[in-house]
Design a protein around this motif. Structure first.
Motif, PDB file in Angstrom:
ATOM      1  N   VAL A  35       0.834  -1.203   0.000  1.00  0.00           N
ATOM      2  CA  VAL A  35       0.000   0.000   0.000  1.00  0.00           C
ATOM      3  C   VAL A  35       0.866   1.250   0.000  1.00  0.00           C
ATOM      4  N   GLU A  36       1.979   1.167   0.724  1.00  0.00           N
ATOM      5  CA  GLU A  36       2.899   2.318   0.749  1.00  0.00           C
ATOM      6  C   GLU A  36       3.424   2.597  -0.644  1.00  0.00           C
ATOM      7  N   LYS A  37       3.778   1.517  -1.346  1.00  0.00           N
ATOM      8  CA  LYS A  37       4.295   1.666  -2.704  1.00  0.00           C
ATOM      9  C   LYS A  37       3.247   2.314  -3.592  1.00  0.00           C
ATOM     10  N   LEU A  38       2.002   1.839  -3.445  1.00  0.00           N
ATOM     11  CA  LEU A  38       0.906   2.368  -4.252  1.00  0.00           C
ATOM     12  C   LEU A  38       0.685   3.851  -3.965  1.00  0.00           C
ATOM     13  N   LEU A  39       0.585   4.196  -2.697  1.00  0.00           N
ATOM     14  CA  LEU A  39       0.287   5.585  -2.342  1.00  0.00           C
ATOM     15  C   LEU A  39       1.464   6.518  -2.584  1.00  0.00           C
ATOM     16  N   SER A  40       2.651   5.937  -2.688  1.00  0.00           N
ATOM     17  CA  SER A  40       3.803   6.809  -2.911  1.00  0.00           C
ATOM     18  C   SER A  40       3.755   7.442  -4.297  1.00  0.00           C
ATOM     19  N   PRO A  44       5.313  10.874  -2.405  1.00  0.00           N
ATOM     20  CA  PRO A  44       6.572  10.133  -2.454  1.00  0.00           C
ATOM     21  C   PRO A  44       7.101   9.688  -1.098  1.00  0.00           C
ATOM     22  N   ASP A  45       6.851  10.478  -0.046  1.00  0.00           N
ATOM     23  CA  ASP A  45       7.430  10.123   1.254  1.00  0.00           C
ATOM     24  C   ASP A  45       6.442   9.492   2.203  1.00  0.00           C
ATOM     25  N   VAL A  46       5.355   8.938   1.678  1.00  0.00           N
ATOM     26  CA  VAL A  46       4.300   8.474   2.575  1.00  0.00           C
ATOM     27  C   VAL A  46       4.725   7.270   3.400  1.00  0.00           C
ATOM     28  N   LYS A  47       4.202   7.236   4.632  1.00  0.00           N
ATOM     29  CA  LYS A  47       4.416   6.076   5.486  1.00  0.00           C
ATOM     30  C   LYS A  47       3.035   5.535   5.833  1.00  0.00           C
ATOM     31  N   VAL A  48       2.860   4.217   5.722  1.00  0.00           N
ATOM     32  CA  VAL A  48       1.565   3.645   6.090  1.00  0.00           C
ATOM     33  C   VAL A  48       1.648   3.147   7.520  1.00  0.00           C
ATOM     34  N   ILE A  49       0.782   3.674   8.360  1.00  0.00           N
ATOM     35  CA  ILE A  49       0.820   3.305   9.772  1.00  0.00           C
ATOM     36  C   ILE A  49      -0.068   2.121  10.063  1.00  0.00           C
ATOM     37  N   ALA A  50      -1.258   2.105   9.468  1.00  0.00           N
ATOM     38  CA  ALA A  50      -2.168   0.991   9.718  1.00  0.00           C
ATOM     39  C   ALA A  50      -3.176   0.870   8.592  1.00  0.00           C
ATOM     40  N   ILE A  51      -3.666  -0.354   8.404  1.00  0.00           N
ATOM     41  CA  ILE A  51      -4.706  -0.603   7.406  1.00  0.00           C
ATOM     42  C   ILE A  51      -5.813  -1.362   8.117  1.00  0.00           C
ATOM     43  N   ALA A  52      -7.028  -0.919   7.958  1.00  0.00           N
ATOM     44  CA  ALA A  52      -8.145  -1.598   8.612  1.00  0.00           C
ATOM     45  C   ALA A  52      -9.344  -1.528   7.685  1.00  0.00           C
ATOM     46  N   ALA A  54     -12.652  -0.222   6.371  1.00  0.00           N
ATOM     47  CA  ALA A  54     -13.347   1.043   6.612  1.00  0.00           C
ATOM     48  C   ALA A  54     -14.762   0.701   7.067  1.00  0.00           C
ATOM     49  N   MET A  55     -15.473   1.664   7.600  1.00  0.00           N
ATOM     50  CA  MET A  55     -16.826   1.378   8.052  1.00  0.00           C
ATOM     51  C   MET A  55     -17.813   1.456   6.891  1.00  0.00           C
ATOM     52  N   VAL A  56     -17.284   1.291   5.703  1.00  0.00           N
ATOM     53  CA  VAL A  56     -18.097   1.291   4.492  1.00  0.00           C
ATOM     54  C   VAL A  56     -17.624   0.100   3.671  1.00  0.00           C
ATOM     55  N   GLY A  57     -18.549  -0.697   3.168  1.00  0.00           N
ATOM     56  CA  GLY A  57     -18.177  -1.896   2.446  1.00  0.00           C
ATOM     57  C   GLY A  57     -17.269  -1.636   1.269  1.00  0.00           C
ATOM     58  N   GLY A  58     -16.315  -2.556   1.082  1.00  0.00           N
ATOM     59  CA  GLY A  58     -15.479  -2.468  -0.096  1.00  0.00           C
ATOM     60  C   GLY A  58     -14.290  -1.539   0.020  1.00  0.00           C
ATOM     61  N   LEU A  59     -14.165  -0.841   1.139  1.00  0.00           N
ATOM     62  CA  LEU A  59     -13.043   0.081   1.272  1.00  0.00           C
ATOM     63  C   LEU A  59     -12.142  -0.294   2.439  1.00  0.00           C
ATOM     64  N   LYS A  60     -10.890   0.051   2.297  1.00  0.00           N
ATOM     65  CA  LYS A  60      -9.949  -0.099   3.397  1.00  0.00           C
ATOM     66  C   LYS A  60      -9.641   1.295   3.920  1.00  0.00           C
ATOM     67  N   GLU A  61      -9.516   1.388   5.224  1.00  0.00           N
ATOM     68  CA  GLU A  61      -9.128   2.667   5.834  1.00  0.00           C
ATOM     69  C   GLU A  61      -7.621   2.593   6.064  1.00  0.00           C
ATOM     70  N   VAL A  62      -6.902   3.483   5.431  1.00  0.00           N
ATOM     71  CA  VAL A  62      -5.450   3.467   5.549  1.00  0.00           C
ATOM     72  C   VAL A  62      -4.988   4.707   6.309  1.00  0.00           C
ATOM     73  N   ILE A  63      -4.309   4.485   7.421  1.00  0.00           N
ATOM     74  CA  ILE A  63      -3.783   5.623   8.178  1.00  0.00           C
ATOM     75  C   ILE A  63      -2.378   5.884   7.673  1.00  0.00           C
ATOM     76  N   ILE A  64      -2.170   7.085   7.166  1.00  0.00           N
ATOM     77  CA  ILE A  64      -0.877   7.427   6.582  1.00  0.00           C
ATOM     78  C   ILE A  64      -0.238   8.577   7.334  1.00  0.00           C
ATOM     79  N   GLU A  65       1.055   8.718   7.116  1.00  0.00           N
ATOM     80  CA  GLU A  65       1.762   9.864   7.703  1.00  0.00           C
ATOM     81  C   GLU A  65       2.627  10.470   6.603  1.00  0.00           C
ATOM     82  N   VAL A  66       2.429  11.755   6.376  1.00  0.00           N
ATOM     83  CA  VAL A  66       3.221  12.462   5.370  1.00  0.00           C
ATOM     84  C   VAL A  66       3.828  13.686   6.037  1.00  0.00           C
ATOM     85  N   LYS A  67       5.149  13.802   5.980  1.00  0.00           N
ATOM     86  CA  LYS A  67       5.844  14.924   6.605  1.00  0.00           C
ATOM     87  C   LYS A  67       5.395  15.114   8.065  1.00  0.00           C
TER      88      LYS A  67
END
Lengths: 136, 108
Positions: A35-40, A44-52, A54-67
């Motif tokens: 996911v980090e590779k995809l979102l980068s 470019p400098d994104v860090k993926v902290i967690a993936i869970a 989402a409270m909506v079907g079909g989606l993942k909630e991705v917690i990211i950190e940028v700068k």
């Protein structure tokens, strides 16, 4: 002959399962690196902290950190589209995205001076919390 | 919170007054007046009065406590009130129900 039928049945089962999964909850487990590779591509400098889920079907909630700043992006099952924005529970009027983000930012409890605080409850109680409040 | 501490001696809340002066310009004066009150009991009473919209009078002293609280709130990125800092360091905004509060305070 039987083996071929079995293989065909298995294939159908897998395809069915995949399509059902895509419509309902996304129970896949993408790796953080993927996911980090995809979102980068977007950050470019994104860090993926967690993936869970989402409270909506079909989606993942991705917690990211940028700068150094945390954010949430919702990713579709096909990993092709991203949604940036707030997920809101209509009936409770709760901004679910903001609630998740707020709960991530932790504070050093021990570093907050309490000497000048107004004490509500038993001062020696073991369950303590600090409340920042506006008197209005 | 009041309900929880009335029910159980195991919970305590340390209230730090942080008036949001951009929205409530009078709150600063009220907060200072309450901060000047040495008796915790009386301070709680004054706070109740303030919530009810009653006048709590002028600050009876010079105190840096409220300014300190505002600065601390800014540093910790606290923008809404009430904001509760839980034992594990997480923040939550708003007034939760007694059950939610108990659950949140018992989380690791």
């Amino acid at each position: 002959m039987i083996r071929k039928i079995l293989i065909a049945l298995c294939a159908v089962a897998v395809i069915l399962a995949a399509s059902i999964a895509a419509q309902a909850e996304d129970t896949s487990s993408p790796s953080r690196q993927d996911v980090e590779k995809l979102l980068s591509i977007l950050y470019p400098d994104v860090k993926v902290i967690a993936i869970a889920p989402a409270m909506v079907g079909g989606l993942k909630e991705v917690i990211i950190e940028v700068k150094g700043e945390k954010g949430i992006v919702y990713l579709d099952y096909a990993r092709q589209k991203a949604i940036f924005g707030s997920l809101v529970d209509i009936r409770t009027r709760t901004n679910l995205t903001k609630r998740t983000l707020d709960s991530l930012a932790t504070v050093d409890f021990a570093s907050i001076p309490l000497a000048d605080a107004i004490v509500l409850g038993n001062p020696t109680a073991r369950n303590r919390a600090i409340v920042f409040d506006d008197p209005d | 919170m009041k309900q929880l501490v009335a029910e159980s001696k195991d919970y305590v809340f340390f209230l730090k007054l942080m008036p949001i002066i951009q929205i409530h310009p009078d709150a600063y004066k009220k907060a200072k007046a309450i901060a000047c009150e040495k008796s915790n009991e009386k301070a709680l009473g004054m706070l109740e009065d303030a919530y009810a919209g009653k006048d709590v009078g002028e600050p009876a002293c010079e105190t840096a406590v409220i300014d300190d609280n505002i600065a601390l709130g800014k540093k910790l990125d606290i923008t809404g009130t009430p904001t509760i800092i839980l034992p594990n360091g997480r923040k939550t905004t708003g007034a939760p129900s007694v059950d939610d509060l108990k659950a949140m305070m018992n989380l690791k």
